[in-house]
Enzyme design. Sequence first.
Site, short mmCIF file in Angstrom:
data_model
loop_
_atom_site.label_atom_id
_atom_site.label_comp_id
_atom_site.label_asym_id
_atom_site.label_seq_id
_atom_site.Cartn_x
_atom_site.Cartn_y
_atom_site.Cartn_z
N LYS A 143 0.52 -1.13 -0.02
CA LYS A 143 -0.20 0.48 -0.08
C LYS A 143 1.15 0.79 0.17
O LYS A 143 1.51 1.33 0.82
CB LYS A 143 -0.97 -0.51 0.85
N ASP A 149 1.54 6.12 5.87
CA ASP A 149 0.69 5.00 5.04
C ASP A 149 1.36 4.18 3.74
O ASP A 149 0.24 3.81 3.34
CB ASP A 149 -0.97 6.09 4.91
N ASP A 189 -2.28 10.54 3.70
CA ASP A 189 -4.06 9.65 4.18
C ASP A 189 -4.89 10.84 5.09
O ASP A 189 -5.08 10.69 6.22
CB ASP A 189 -4.01 8.66 4.76
N GLU A 235 -9.14 3.28 2.14
CA GLU A 235 -8.66 3.91 0.62
C GLU A 235 -7.48 2.76 0.59
O GLU A 235 -7.54 2.63 -0.76
CB GLU A 235 -8.30 5.33 0.98
N LYS A 244 -10.59 12.30 8.84
CA LYS A 244 -9.55 11.96 10.12
C LYS A 244 -9.83 12.30 11.00
O LYS A 244 -9.57 14.03 10.72
CB LYS A 244 -7.94 11.39 10.11
N ARG A 291 -7.95 -0.25 0.90
CA ARG A 291 -8.37 -1.74 -0.27
C ARG A 291 -8.43 -1.43 -1.48
O ARG A 291 -8.52 -2.49 -1.74
CB ARG A 291 -9.19 -1.95 1.37
N1 BES Z 1 -4.52 3.81 7.18
C1 BES Z 1 -5.27 4.18 7.66
C2 BES Z 1 -4.98 3.03 8.94
C3 BES Z 1 -3.77 3.21 9.66
C4 BES Z 1 -4.75 3.91 11.39
C5 BES Z 1 -2.69 3.24 9.59
C6 BES Z 1 -3.62 3.85 12.38
C7 BES Z 1 -1.48 3.66 10.45
C8 BES Z 1 -2.69 3.69 12.14
C9 BES Z 1 -6.48 3.34 6.62
O1 BES Z 1 -6.75 3.96 5.47
C10 BES Z 1 -7.79 3.96 7.77
O2 BES Z 1 -7.67 4.89 7.84
N2 BES Z 1 -8.85 2.49 7.84
C11 BES Z 1 -9.80 3.20 8.42
C12 BES Z 1 -10.39 2.24 7.72
C13 BES Z 1 -11.95 1.77 8.16
C14 BES Z 1 -13.18 3.27 7.70
C15 BES Z 1 -12.80 0.93 8.08
C16 BES Z 1 -9.62 2.85 10.31
O3 BES Z 1 -8.77 2.48 10.42
O4 BES Z 1 -10.27 3.25 10.60
ZN ZN Z 2 -4.67 4.78 4.91
MN MN Z 3 -7.74 6.23 5.99
#
Ligand code: BES
Ligand code: ZN
Ligand code: MN
Length: 513
Positions: free
Chosen positions: A268, A291, A273, A352, A280, A354
């Site tokens: 990835k 990310d 992000d 994003e 966020k 996935r």
């Molecule tokens: N890049 C994040 C995941 C992440 C979280 C990486 C904390 C490193 C530290 C990913 O893109 C994301 O935002 N995932 C969401 C998924 C959800 C929307 C199903 C998440 O973790 O909340």
């Molecule tokens: Zn991400």
């Molecule tokens: Mn994300």
Amino acid sequence: MTSYTLRKGSPAKTRSDAVVVGVVKAGKGLTVAAGAEEVGEAWGRKLRPLLSSLGFKGSVGEVAKVPSSGVVSSPLVVFVGLGDEKDLSPDVVRRAAGGVVRAVPNAATLAIALPADSLPLLSAVTEGAVLGGYTFTQFKAQTAPTTPGVGEVIVLSPLARQDEASRAFEQAQQLADAVNTTRDWVNLPPNELDPERFVELVTEQHKAATKGRGAPKVGIEVWDVERLTEDGCGGILGVGQGSDSPPRLVKLTWDPADATRHVALVGKGITYDSGGYTIKPAGSMATMKSDMAGAATVVQTLFHVARLGLPVKVTAWAPLAENMVSGTAVRPGDVLTIRGGTTVEISNTDAEGRLVLADALVLATEDEPDEVIDVATLTGHMVVALGDRIAGVLGSDELVADVRTAAETAGESVWPMPIPAEMSERIRGSKIADIAQHDWVRWGGGLYAAAFLREFTAGLPWAHIDIAGPSFNSGGPSGHVPNGGTGCTVATLVAHLTSRAGTATEAESATDD
Ligand code: BES
Ligand code: ZN
Ligand code: MN
């Protein structure tokens, strides 16, 4: 720049600014570990009371610096705890070696006399020293560090004059360099590393790595927006469409003549992000330059494997995009078409990873590799489940087991997580598209994400490694792991590919019979 030398010699007589001595708990008390016996003898019976007055417990990574006052040739002795003698392992010495190089950052020469009487121990000491010395100072202009770092590290080992040992020593440094480059890329601020710049860095490294006689042959291919459009990569394009920095995809290929297996790696590569419209919270955004850690991991793994000349075909895929908010950004409610035609209903623009992985997984499977491994900072859920030092691994049972074995060999932590059947039902819950990207049920979100990815793996043996936790260390340094990007999973993938290079496929062994 630190230089590294492998030497056979007496730790008591080696002239250096400091000499590192391991201390283990054995029986009732503390004793000097293998490799530094002569230092122990030089101190004689005064050593135990000395360590005792210092309150030295011998726990792993504990450091005590003691002037030698002529007892040994080096003016300073750095004692480092290695824990129980019976638990001594490469992992322990790697951690200890990592900590000591930070403890004497001004030493011009540092002799390390930790246990290194086997190849795995020698490699671990070396890796620890190179990894522990890592710093990221590229953007320190006014507050440049006052400590230059160790000038020369001398690793003492009884094996020093054997060819195998020299090779292990060399390869350990190269592996640690690959990990340190991964860290560099993760640590780069997002205004300095967008998809295009990421491609430039890969291209520059490719040029350097393949130049000259005897250099490995590595193929490189780059998809720009036009080609991504031609190839139907709606996931990468959709995630990237809100950014002024357009998305890219990079593929590297290492295909040696003697390869009998092909492993596809997919990482990835979200260079930042923000979450997009499903934005966020401020606190969660702070570390999101990391990310793209998965992409950096697979790229560095491939270059390292090529340098080693491992007889296994490897392709590395890095889908790159910046997840931003703008008038052109993807919205919750949009439907995207992944390469191959699967339609996906978006409900959360922050899921994003996935989407970019889906396109890259489909492309990767089109080459018909024997197996696919993806590495991604995919979900906060995995961090909630396993903490920030352990990666989750999900997918085909056998490959998951092999990744666990590789992680153990490499001294990294991964833990298996299931993909329950219920998740596959949930991803089919979209009323208007083939599959739903997300469904707002928080529980098990890391497992849902894996079920989503599996849709794009063409039934091949596949493992997904979620490194959201261990890829970035927001806390202080610990052992060989610094603050910031950690470079986790490079060593695990290298161990896995090394083992794949050494074993024939089942089909082949069957025909051998
Ligand atoms: N890049 C994040 C995941 C992440 C979280 C990486 C904390 C490193 C530290 C990913 O893109 C994301 O935002 N995932 C969401 C998924 C959800 C929307 C199903 C998440 O973790 O909340
Ligand atoms: Zn991400
Ligand atoms: Mn994300």
